[in-house]
Design a protein around this motif. Sequence first.
Motif, PDB file in Angstrom:
ATOM      1  N   UNK A 292       5.652   7.024 -14.143  1.00 28.79           N
ATOM      2  CA  UNK A 292       4.777   6.010 -13.830  1.00 28.79           C
ATOM      3  C   UNK A 292       5.439   4.575 -13.630  1.00 28.79           C
ATOM      4  N   UNK A 293       6.237   4.401 -14.511  1.00 25.25           N
ATOM      5  CA  UNK A 293       7.050   3.091 -14.587  1.00 25.25           C
ATOM      6  C   UNK A 293       7.838   3.072 -13.046  1.00 25.25           C
ATOM      7  N   UNK A 294       8.409   4.213 -12.562  1.00 25.50           N
ATOM      8  CA  UNK A 294       9.024   4.111 -11.380  1.00 25.50           C
ATOM      9  C   UNK A 294       8.127   3.524 -10.050  1.00 25.50           C
ATOM     10  N   UNK A 295       6.720   4.345  -9.958  1.00 30.15           N
ATOM     11  CA  UNK A 295       5.768   3.809  -9.082  1.00 30.15           C
ATOM     12  C   UNK A 295       5.355   2.435  -9.244  1.00 30.15           C
ATOM     13  N   UNK A 296       5.339   2.019 -10.587  1.00 31.55           N
ATOM     14  CA  UNK A 296       4.946   0.685 -10.736  1.00 31.55           C
ATOM     15  C   UNK A 296       6.018  -0.334 -10.310  1.00 31.55           C
ATOM     16  N   UNK A 297       6.952  -0.032 -10.292  1.00 31.62           N
ATOM     17  CA  UNK A 297       8.283  -0.590  -9.804  1.00 31.62           C
ATOM     18  C   UNK A 297       8.455  -0.920  -8.438  1.00 31.62           C
ATOM     19  N   UNK A 298       8.018   0.444  -7.774  1.00 31.12           N
ATOM     20  CA  UNK A 298       7.978   0.298  -6.574  1.00 31.12           C
ATOM     21  C   UNK A 298       6.980  -0.540  -5.815  1.00 31.12           C
ATOM     22  N   UNK A 299       5.622  -0.511  -6.449  1.00 31.70           N
ATOM     23  CA  UNK A 299       4.652  -1.161  -6.322  1.00 31.70           C
ATOM     24  C   UNK A 299       5.136  -2.690  -6.322  1.00 31.70           C
ATOM     25  N   UNK A 300       5.846  -3.059  -7.400  1.00 35.59           N
ATOM     26  CA  UNK A 300       6.033  -4.565  -7.525  1.00 35.59           C
ATOM     27  C   UNK A 300       7.096  -4.774  -6.679  1.00 35.59           C
TER      28      UNK A 300
ATOM     29  N   UNK B  61      14.646  -6.763  -4.120  1.00 38.13           N
ATOM     30  CA  UNK B  61      13.714  -6.947  -5.206  1.00 38.13           C
ATOM     31  C   UNK B  61      13.442  -5.801  -6.304  1.00 38.13           C
ATOM     32  N   UNK B  62      14.660  -5.247  -6.593  1.00 39.35           N
ATOM     33  CA  UNK B  62      14.839  -4.007  -7.243  1.00 39.35           C
ATOM     34  C   UNK B  62      14.209  -3.818  -8.681  1.00 39.35           C
ATOM     35  N   UNK B  63      13.221  -2.871  -8.795  1.00 39.63           N
ATOM     36  CA  UNK B  63      12.580  -2.539 -10.035  1.00 39.63           C
ATOM     37  C   UNK B  63      12.611  -1.051 -10.270  1.00 39.63           C
TER      38      UNK B  63
ATOM     39  N   UNK C 267       0.841  -1.193  -0.160  1.00 36.99           N
ATOM     40  CA  UNK C 267       0.015   0.148   0.072  1.00 36.99           C
ATOM     41  C   UNK C 267       0.940   1.227  -0.031  1.00 36.99           C
ATOM     42  N   UNK C 268       0.206   2.015  -0.693  1.00 38.79           N
ATOM     43  CA  UNK C 268       1.120   3.479  -0.583  1.00 38.79           C
ATOM     44  C   UNK C 268       1.291   4.140   0.769  1.00 38.79           C
ATOM     45  N   UNK C 269       2.386   4.323   1.332  1.00 33.83           N
ATOM     46  CA  UNK C 269       3.586   5.023   0.779  1.00 33.83           C
ATOM     47  C   UNK C 269       4.590   3.690   0.401  1.00 33.83           C
ATOM     48  N   UNK C 270       4.754   3.471  -0.849  1.00 37.06           N
ATOM     49  CA  UNK C 270       5.566   2.421  -1.313  1.00 37.06           C
ATOM     50  C   UNK C 270       7.005   2.518  -1.007  1.00 37.06           C
ATOM     51  N   UNK C 271       7.688   1.528  -0.367  1.00 37.80           N
ATOM     52  CA  UNK C 271       9.138   1.516   0.074  1.00 37.80           C
ATOM     53  C   UNK C 271      10.156   0.840  -1.020  1.00 37.80           C
ATOM     54  N   UNK C 272      11.129   1.189  -1.193  1.00 35.87           N
ATOM     55  CA  UNK C 272      12.044   0.721  -2.159  1.00 35.87           C
ATOM     56  C   UNK C 272      12.559  -0.795  -1.331  1.00 35.87           C
ATOM     57  N   UNK C 273      12.690  -1.577  -2.091  1.00 37.09           N
ATOM     58  CA  UNK C 273      13.392  -2.938  -1.527  1.00 37.09           C
ATOM     59  C   UNK C 273      14.318  -3.724  -2.356  1.00 37.09           C
ATOM     60  N   UNK C 274      15.696  -3.052  -1.997  1.00 35.73           N
ATOM     61  CA  UNK C 274      16.660  -3.312  -2.993  1.00 35.73           C
ATOM     62  C   UNK C 274      16.816  -4.775  -3.414  1.00 35.73           C
TER      63      UNK C 274
END
Length: 155
Positions: free
Chosen positions: A49-57, A18-20, A9-16
């Motif tokens: 948008x691809x950045x946000x989708x990457x964080x979501x993934x 699983x980097x996208x 859920x937003x706020x999406x966090x970066x998880x190195x």
Amino acid sequence: MTLHYFNPHYTYMHHPQFDYSSWYKGKIDPNEKFRKLKANSGKYSEDDINFLVGLYREEIKFTDSHIGRLLEELNKRGLDQNTLIIFMADHGEEFLEHGSMGHSHTLYNELTHVPLIFSMTGLVPAQRLEQPAVSTIDIMPTIEGLFQEPKPQSY
């Protein structure tokens, strides 16, 4: 027992692991309030948008890894043999596919096409349904049907 994983859920966090998203050098701050993020969505580039989708993934993969840890522990303790596991999601996310971001305001597949998995060793053979044949409203009646003795048919 119920476990509720709030990621992703937003706020999406970066998880190195699983980097996208580390490739991104744009203007979006993933920590800004969702209302502001949504309000500015008309200005976003495809990369944004691809950045946000990457964080979501990444959030999905992160959550999946923790569900995997739980399932491994159940298996290690022998509890997988008599535990009904129901894996489901309440909604997906929209990333401007239909002009909006987030969830709870439309009924497009991005939001409504979510997993619903029942798993218990020896309960029923595995099957995959391609068509949306169930809804979350079906969960309790399905559980009841799995564990009730069949009622005799009257003639």
